[in-house]
Design a protein around this motif. Structure first.
Motif, PDB file in Angstrom:
ATOM      1  N   VAL A   1      53.294  40.609  27.409  1.00  0.00           N
ATOM      2  CA  VAL A   1      52.828  41.080  28.712  1.00  0.00           C
ATOM      3  C   VAL A   1      53.515  42.390  29.095  1.00  0.00           C
ATOM      4  CG1 VAL A   1      52.816  40.582  31.195  1.00  0.00           C
ATOM      5  CG2 VAL A   1      52.280  38.774  29.539  1.00  0.00           C
TER       6      VAL A   1
ATOM      7  N   ALA B   1      53.461  44.298  32.540  1.00  0.00           N
ATOM      8  CA  ALA B   1      52.989  44.211  33.926  1.00  0.00           C
ATOM      9  C   ALA B   1      53.965  44.939  34.835  1.00  0.00           C
ATOM     10  CB  ALA B   1      52.848  42.752  34.347  1.00  0.00           C
TER      11      ALA B   1
ATOM     12  N   GLN C   1      54.907  43.563  38.153  1.00  0.00           N
ATOM     13  CA  GLN C   1      55.760  42.374  38.118  1.00  0.00           C
ATOM     14  C   GLN C   1      57.171  42.707  37.634  1.00  0.00           C
ATOM     15  OE1 GLN C   1      54.935  39.213  38.958  1.00  0.00           O
ATOM     16  NE2 GLN C   1      52.707  39.218  39.060  1.00  0.00           N
TER      17      GLN C   1
ATOM     18  N   ASP D   1      51.391  32.710  30.589  1.00  0.00           N
ATOM     19  CA  ASP D   1      52.245  33.676  31.281  1.00  0.00           C
ATOM     20  C   ASP D   1      53.714  33.284  31.224  1.00  0.00           C
ATOM     21  OD1 ASP D   1      50.191  35.351  32.542  1.00  0.00           O
ATOM     22  OD2 ASP D   1      49.739  33.591  33.741  1.00  0.00           O
TER      23      ASP D   1
ATOM     24  N   PHE E   1      55.208  35.458  37.826  1.00  0.00           N
ATOM     25  CA  PHE E   1      53.759  35.526  37.829  1.00  0.00           C
ATOM     26  C   PHE E   1      53.238  34.471  38.809  1.00  0.00           C
ATOM     27  CE2 PHE E   1      55.213  37.928  34.352  1.00  0.00           C
ATOM     28  CZ  PHE E   1      54.259  38.892  34.093  1.00  0.00           C
TER      29      PHE E   1
ATOM     30  N   TYR F   1      47.016  38.028  32.465  1.00  0.00           N
ATOM     31  CA  TYR F   1      48.048  38.330  31.462  1.00  0.00           C
ATOM     32  C   TYR F   1      48.255  37.154  30.508  1.00  0.00           C
ATOM     33  CZ  TYR F   1      49.446  42.386  34.296  1.00  0.00           C
ATOM     34  OH  TYR F   1      49.476  43.578  34.983  1.00  0.00           O
TER      35      TYR F   1
ATOM     36  N   GLU G   1      46.246  44.199  24.686  1.00  0.00           N
ATOM     37  CA  GLU G   1      47.495  44.949  24.889  1.00  0.00           C
ATOM     38  C   GLU G   1      48.100  45.361  23.553  1.00  0.00           C
ATOM     39  OE1 GLU G   1      50.185  47.077  26.805  1.00  0.00           O
ATOM     40  OE2 GLU G   1      48.589  45.989  27.849  1.00  0.00           O
TER      41      GLU G   1
END
Length: 332
Positions: free
Chosen positions: A154, A156, A159, A180, A191, A199, A208
């Motif tokens: 992930v 992000a 986040q 996640d 998350f 994600y 990704e």
């Protein structure tokens, strides 16, 4: 209910059933109301709802697969149902929208194999590993890929989370967990805890890694994290895979994408002298950083049967009254 905007209802075909003839019964249509009045709809009839679900899941629709005989049976039935309840065509006078597709049937020519200090480790196709390709080459082969464990895979920024921090995965094999950060520890501070975000989806993991230039991706399966058992992964890969055609000038994309069982992941990490269970736990903590699997190189060879096809989306429209230029889209 937002009845004053038009609603566009889009149905795409999945994998399941076929049609007895429509019953001919028409749904109750409410009487015409003033333009500024909310639209009154009859209550949902649970028995009729179950009847329609059972019908679509039946053998009469031959599985409803895209670009198949099942699709050719299902689309007219859906259109008839929309007409019966008074919905208008949703695509410039048509109930359908043709979508060009590529269908791939993948077979394993050389199993996923990892060269390790203790000798080669071969993983049984279907039982320990599932591998497919979305490339349209007749044969896709990768070798000498350096494996890198990227936790949940992930990135992000909102986040404060980046499982790819400080690592270059171009031309490498990315290994990632499903779901996640926060899921396996039920940590609501990460998350959404047990509630999966995008994600956590396997599609995101592939996207990704592809953006980062990886050659291949393996997602480690676990029943709780995925929400289904290994048999779903195994059987899904045995069916044809569908994708949109790539533009001629687009990058080739991932050579291989697939899944490892949890036991296979444990065996793979052990070949590098690493404890998979410990690293899986660490991947759910803030500050996790990618971990190369030292001394290993991976390879696999896949063959593909490729055909071009077209599949129809089915679209119907409930016109709005006060803002007809705006649309709410419902999909199934």
């Amino acid at each position: 209910m937002r009845a004053l905007l038009p609603a566009l209802i889009v149905l795409t075909l999945g994998a399941c059933g076929s049609p007895p003839e429509p019953s001919g019964q028409r749904a109750e249509v409410p009487a015409t109301a003033p333009a500024d009045a909310p639209r009154e709809l009859p209550p949902i009839d649970l028995a009729r709802y179950r009847e329609r679900v059972a019908m679509l899941a039946s053998d009469a629709f031959d599985g409803r697969g895209p670009a198949s005989s099942g699709e050719r049976k299902t689309v007219p039935w859906l259109i008839e149902q929309f007409r019966t309840i008074g919905l208008q065509p949703g695509n410039r006078g048509s109930y359908t929208q043709a979508v060009p597709m590529v269908e791939l049937r993948t077979e394993t020519i050389r199993p996923f194999t990892v060269q390790a200090p203790g000798g080669p480790v071969v993983f049984a196709p279907g039982e320990e590993v599932v591998t497919v390709t979305r490339r349209t080459d007749a044969v896709v082969s990768v070798d000498a890929l350096a494996p890198v464990f990227v936790g949940y895979g992930v990135s992000a920024p909102e986040q404060g989370w980046d499982d790819y921090a400080g690592v270059d995965v171009r031309g490498k094999l990315v290994i990632t967990l499903v779901n996640d950060p926060g899921f396996h520890d039920s940590d609501e501070a990460l998350f959404r805890g047990r509630a999966m975000t995008y994600y956590g989806r396997w599609t995101y993991k592939y996207e990704e890694a592809e953006r980062r230039g990886a050659a291949a991706v393996m997602i480690v399966h676990d029943d709780a994290g995925a929400g289904y058992g290994w048999e779903v992964v195994k059987n899904g890969a045995a069916r044809p895979q569908f994708d949109l055609p790539r533009p001629a000038d687009a990058p080739a994309g991932l050579a291989v994408q697939g899944w490892l069982s949890s036991d296979a992941a444990t065996r793979l990490f052990s070949a590098a002298g690493l404890d998979f269970a410990r690293l899986k736990k660490a991947a759910g903590q803030r500050g996790f950083r990618p971990v190369p699997l030292p001394g290993l190189s991976a390879g696999v060879t896949l063959g593909s049967q490729v055909r071009t096809a077209s599949s129809d989306n089915v679209l119907a429209l409930i016109p709005g009254r006060s803002r007809p230029e705006e649309v709410i889209v419902y999909t199934a």
